[in-house]
Design a protein around this motif. Structure first.
Motif, mmCIF file in Angstrom:
data_model
loop_
_atom_site.group_PDB
_atom_site.id
_atom_site.type_symbol
_atom_site.label_atom_id
_atom_site.label_comp_id
_atom_site.label_asym_id
_atom_site.label_seq_id
_atom_site.Cartn_x
_atom_site.Cartn_y
_atom_site.Cartn_z
ATOM 1 N N THR A 44 -5.074 -8.846 48.430
ATOM 2 C CA THR A 44 -5.601 -10.179 49.147
ATOM 3 C C THR A 44 -5.051 -11.579 48.182
ATOM 4 O OG1 THR A 44 -7.562 -9.162 49.872
ATOM 5 C CG2 THR A 44 -7.770 -11.439 49.428
ATOM 6 N N VAL A 45 -4.434 -12.500 48.779
ATOM 7 C CA VAL A 45 -4.279 -13.476 48.002
ATOM 8 C C VAL A 45 -5.035 -14.686 48.050
ATOM 9 C CG1 VAL A 45 -2.092 -15.100 47.467
ATOM 10 C CG2 VAL A 45 -1.613 -12.701 47.965
ATOM 11 N N TYR A 46 -5.384 -15.181 47.142
ATOM 12 C CA TYR A 46 -6.207 -16.473 47.313
ATOM 13 C C TYR A 46 -5.434 -17.796 46.485
ATOM 14 C CZ TYR A 46 -9.766 -12.843 46.949
ATOM 15 O OH TYR A 46 -10.391 -11.610 47.081
ATOM 16 N N LEU A 47 -5.470 -18.751 47.405
ATOM 17 C CA LEU A 47 -4.671 -20.044 47.037
ATOM 18 C C LEU A 47 -5.832 -21.079 46.814
ATOM 19 C CD1 LEU A 47 -1.701 -19.976 49.457
ATOM 20 C CD2 LEU A 47 -1.789 -19.206 47.043
ATOM 21 N N ALA A 55 -2.164 -25.164 43.446
ATOM 22 C CA ALA A 55 -2.964 -25.688 42.254
ATOM 23 C C ALA A 55 -3.036 -24.348 41.566
ATOM 24 C CB ALA A 55 -4.063 -26.417 42.453
ATOM 25 N N ASP A 56 -3.534 -23.356 42.245
ATOM 26 C CA ASP A 56 -3.853 -21.930 41.634
ATOM 27 C C ASP A 56 -3.758 -21.012 42.527
ATOM 28 O OD1 ASP A 56 -4.691 -20.596 39.483
ATOM 29 O OD2 ASP A 56 -6.670 -21.386 39.312
ATOM 30 N N VAL A 57 -3.519 -19.943 41.995
ATOM 31 C CA VAL A 57 -3.118 -18.549 42.930
ATOM 32 C C VAL A 57 -3.818 -17.272 42.202
ATOM 33 C CG1 VAL A 57 -0.819 -18.437 42.239
ATOM 34 C CG2 VAL A 57 -1.403 -17.303 43.937
ATOM 35 N N SER A 72 1.494 -9.557 40.819
ATOM 36 C CA SER A 72 1.140 -10.274 39.516
ATOM 37 C C SER A 72 2.427 -11.106 39.386
ATOM 38 C CB SER A 72 1.132 -9.197 38.427
ATOM 39 O OG SER A 72 1.194 -9.987 37.092
ATOM 40 N N LEU A 73 3.546 -10.959 39.419
ATOM 41 C CA LEU A 73 4.750 -11.765 39.315
ATOM 42 C C LEU A 73 4.866 -12.956 40.250
ATOM 43 C CD1 LEU A 73 7.588 -11.995 37.716
ATOM 44 C CD2 LEU A 73 8.464 -11.392 39.884
ATOM 45 N N MET A 74 4.386 -12.701 41.417
ATOM 46 C CA MET A 74 4.207 -13.665 42.414
ATOM 47 C C MET A 74 3.544 -14.780 41.992
ATOM 48 S SD MET A 74 2.967 -13.591 46.272
ATOM 49 C CE MET A 74 1.327 -13.380 45.370
ATOM 50 N N THR A 75 2.364 -14.428 41.540
ATOM 51 C CA THR A 75 1.324 -15.667 41.185
ATOM 52 C C THR A 75 1.839 -16.394 40.118
ATOM 53 O OG1 THR A 75 0.123 -14.259 39.607
ATOM 54 C CG2 THR A 75 -0.747 -14.189 41.829
ATOM 55 N N THR A 76 2.679 -15.623 39.145
ATOM 56 C CA THR A 76 3.164 -16.785 38.096
ATOM 57 C C THR A 76 4.207 -17.565 38.627
ATOM 58 O OG1 THR A 76 4.913 -15.121 37.314
ATOM 59 C CG2 THR A 76 2.758 -14.756 36.308
ATOM 60 N N GLN A 77 4.910 -17.292 39.708
ATOM 61 C CA GLN A 77 5.848 -18.016 40.109
ATOM 62 C C GLN A 77 5.444 -18.993 40.962
ATOM 63 O OE1 GLN A 77 9.450 -17.276 39.154
ATOM 64 N NE2 GLN A 77 8.128 -16.035 37.455
ATOM 65 N N LEU A 78 4.347 -18.881 41.683
ATOM 66 C CA LEU A 78 4.022 -19.848 42.873
ATOM 67 C C LEU A 78 2.939 -21.028 42.316
ATOM 68 C CD1 LEU A 78 3.395 -17.530 45.825
ATOM 69 C CD2 LEU A 78 5.070 -18.659 45.424
ATOM 70 N N LYS A 79 2.440 -20.671 41.263
ATOM 71 C CA LYS A 79 1.581 -21.917 40.622
ATOM 72 C C LYS A 79 2.433 -23.343 40.398
ATOM 73 C CE LYS A 79 -2.111 -19.625 38.242
ATOM 74 N NZ LYS A 79 -2.748 -19.496 36.941
ATOM 75 N N GLY A 80 1.849 -24.377 40.988
ATOM 76 C CA GLY A 80 2.398 -25.451 41.085
ATOM 77 C C GLY A 80 3.684 -25.898 41.906
ATOM 78 N N LYS A 81 4.013 -24.971 42.740
ATOM 79 C CA LYS A 81 4.951 -24.849 43.686
ATOM 80 C C LYS A 81 4.404 -25.540 45.190
ATOM 81 C CE LYS A 81 8.387 -22.753 41.715
ATOM 82 N NZ LYS A 81 7.772 -22.660 40.238
ATOM 83 N N THR A 82 5.343 -26.322 45.930
ATOM 84 C CA THR A 82 4.759 -26.841 47.034
ATOM 85 C C THR A 82 5.014 -25.698 48.215
ATOM 86 O OG1 THR A 82 7.046 -27.452 47.488
ATOM 87 C CG2 THR A 82 5.694 -29.228 46.886
ATOM 88 N N ALA A 83 4.539 -25.689 49.443
ATOM 89 C CA ALA A 83 4.763 -24.922 50.291
ATOM 90 C C ALA A 83 6.170 -24.493 50.442
ATOM 91 C CB ALA A 83 4.008 -25.229 51.486
#
Length: 150
Positions: A44-47, A55-57, A72-83
């Motif tokens: 489950t992914v929470y955005l 803003a957070d994931v 885990s790695l994905m969450t570190t990469q997605l923070k701060g990114k646009t869609a």
């Protein structure tokens, strides 16, 4: 090359043993679930979106080491990114896991290049990414590896 392979294996092991951003995100305004029935992975992914920006994931779930490390790695990469940036990052990750071609620059996502040698594990590696993309789009139906052709 062997040293780089060892480094990449350590990245995966570290993310599996000490997952980043694991747990329910109380401020999430988008949530999506993913299921890989072949392996038993659940994610489950929470955005928390602020406009078009992540803003957070965080993530929660269970499964094999590849799926958990990838989430885990994905969450570190997605923070701060646009869609749009998140979708491009997924495209690059997908290319890495399906072709085995490592990115030109050394990066943590390159650690998953070896997954291509194990086709059944590609779905494990991409499950959380599919759930995150569903969350970005506001889709409520669970992402399932039975629907995509990774």
């Amino acid at each position: 090359m062997s040293e780089l392979t060892d480094l990449y294996q350590q990245v995966i092991l570290d993310h599996n043993r000490r997952p980043r951003n694991r747990g329910r995100l109380p401020t999430a305004n988008r949530v999506a679930h993913g299921d890989n029935p072949a392996c038993g992975d659940q994610c489950t992914v929470y955005l928390r979106l602020d406009g078009d920006r992540i803003a957070d994931v965080s993530f929660d779930g269970s499964g094999c080491a590849i799926s958990q490390a990838s989430a885990s790695l994905m969450t570190t990469q997605l923070k701060g990114k646009t869609a749009a940036q998140a979708e491009e990052l997924y495209r690059r990750f997908h290319e890495i896991v399906t072709t085995g071609r490592e990115p030109e620059e050394i990066s943590d996502i390159g650690a998953f290049a070896g997954v291509h040698a194990f086709p059944a594990r590609i779905k494990c590696a991409t499950l959380s990414w599919h759930a995150a993309l569903n969350a970005l789009k506001g889709e409520t139906a669970p992402a399932t590896t039975e629907k995509f052709t990774d």
